[in-house]
Write a protein that holds these residues in place. Sequence first.
Motif, PDB file in Angstrom:
ATOM      1  N   THR A 174       0.793  -1.229   0.000  1.00  0.00           N
ATOM      2  CA  THR A 174       0.000   0.000   0.000  1.00  0.00           C
ATOM      3  C   THR A 174       0.824   1.277   0.000  1.00  0.00           C
ATOM      4  N   PHE A 175       2.120   1.164   0.254  1.00  0.00           N
ATOM      5  CA  PHE A 175       2.921   2.379   0.386  1.00  0.00           C
ATOM      6  C   PHE A 175       2.875   3.207  -0.896  1.00  0.00           C
ATOM      7  N   ASP A 176       3.037   2.556  -2.034  1.00  0.00           N
ATOM      8  CA  ASP A 176       3.008   3.260  -3.317  1.00  0.00           C
ATOM      9  C   ASP A 176       1.705   3.036  -4.073  1.00  0.00           C
ATOM     10  N   CYS A 298       7.207   5.999  14.558  1.00  0.00           N
ATOM     11  CA  CYS A 298       7.585   5.522  13.221  1.00  0.00           C
ATOM     12  C   CYS A 298       6.485   5.835  12.210  1.00  0.00           C
ATOM     13  N   ALA A 299       5.237   5.670  12.638  1.00  0.00           N
ATOM     14  CA  ALA A 299       4.097   5.895  11.741  1.00  0.00           C
ATOM     15  C   ALA A 299       3.850   7.374  11.493  1.00  0.00           C
ATOM     16  N   SER A 307      10.655   6.905   3.495  1.00  0.00           N
ATOM     17  CA  SER A 307      10.537   5.773   2.585  1.00  0.00           C
ATOM     18  C   SER A 307      10.004   4.547   3.309  1.00  0.00           C
ATOM     19  N   LEU A 308       9.582   3.571   2.519  1.00  0.00           N
ATOM     20  CA  LEU A 308       9.111   2.302   3.064  1.00  0.00           C
ATOM     21  C   LEU A 308      10.207   1.631   3.877  1.00  0.00           C
ATOM     22  N   VAL A 311      10.549   3.181   7.328  1.00  0.00           N
ATOM     23  CA  VAL A 311       9.480   2.784   8.242  1.00  0.00           C
ATOM     24  C   VAL A 311       9.733   1.379   8.775  1.00  0.00           C
ATOM     25  N   SER A 312      10.093   0.456   7.887  1.00  0.00           N
ATOM     26  CA  SER A 312      10.356  -0.922   8.305  1.00  0.00           C
ATOM     27  C   SER A 312      11.564  -1.005   9.227  1.00  0.00           C
ATOM     28  N   ASP A 313      12.601  -0.234   8.917  1.00  0.00           N
ATOM     29  CA  ASP A 313      13.782  -0.202   9.783  1.00  0.00           C
ATOM     30  C   ASP A 313      13.426   0.361  11.155  1.00  0.00           C
TER      31      ASP A 313
END
Length: 330
Positions: A174-176, A298-299, A307-308, A311-313
Amino acid sequence: MNILIMGDSVGAHQIGKKNLEASGTSMTHLVQGMPYPNNHIAVTRTKGGSVAASYRTNGGMLSEELLRNGPLGVSAHHVLALKNYLFTHSNSSDIDVVILFIPAGWIGTETEIVNAVNLKSLAESVRMAGSIFGAETVILSTIPVSNNIFRLEKNLIPVNRLILRVAKQYREETFDNPGERLGRVKMVMALDLGKYTMHLVYANALSMGLVKHERNDYAITNVSIGVLDEILHSHVLTTTTHNGKEILRPMALQCKNLTKTNKSSDCPRNAIYVDGMHLCMKNVAGRIQAGIACLISCAYPQVPSYSLLEVSDCEQLCNEKYMSVAPLTV
């Protein structure tokens, strides 16, 4: 920012209550015992003008089925009371962040828990958090070790990996491509409470002398997971319920020392679990609350353009830092 923590006695009553207490203002019980004794909503106004809420539903996860199941699920009476309070005290009837704790103790046996927590039910929970409460961010918690589920390699670890994977895949898809979102939800993250409790139980097993101290930092490894798995099944306590049913409880979940008998009444309690399921919040709540706050940051980063991967990091760093027993560093 309006935040709702939802779950059963562990998720909503214990962790959710601590979140309300941390706001520093008095707590209000919007709905208590109506129409069902165990279901209730507590709220508090934060110093920043938002609302923090805790909603106990023994169903915990959100689904169309639970919406029709009053004793376990979400009540329209409860939702209306919460939305009215939100609108009055925050000028918005929506929740921004929903944190879902899966009610493993109310689902059934270990096999039933594993079968119930699947891709479909997790996706539906995320979607319903958006459609019912208006959430844009959902944090899914992995399932903690407890009397209800303690077969680590067979059951707990696989189902928790699924929860982590659902959060990761949702962000990737969903990010992009906003059109792929599950309703209003823009971001899904995961709090690895399951890993934190495995660290705690392993550290307690070391303290009890059930395993040799292999490392200096009490960190749990793939090898020690297998050792802990065996310990949880080979050293057990027995408790007899009022109807004569015998319940087995892993000794490392409940005791601080080895017992001469396998009777639960002879077990000196440790500082992690009250009863093998409910947590000793005065000892473990700090890291859980910090982990939640970290994931929310983070959110909602200070720099909007992210970037995605970032966020994951960020999610990974939050879980590595707070969902463990490693010493915290500045």
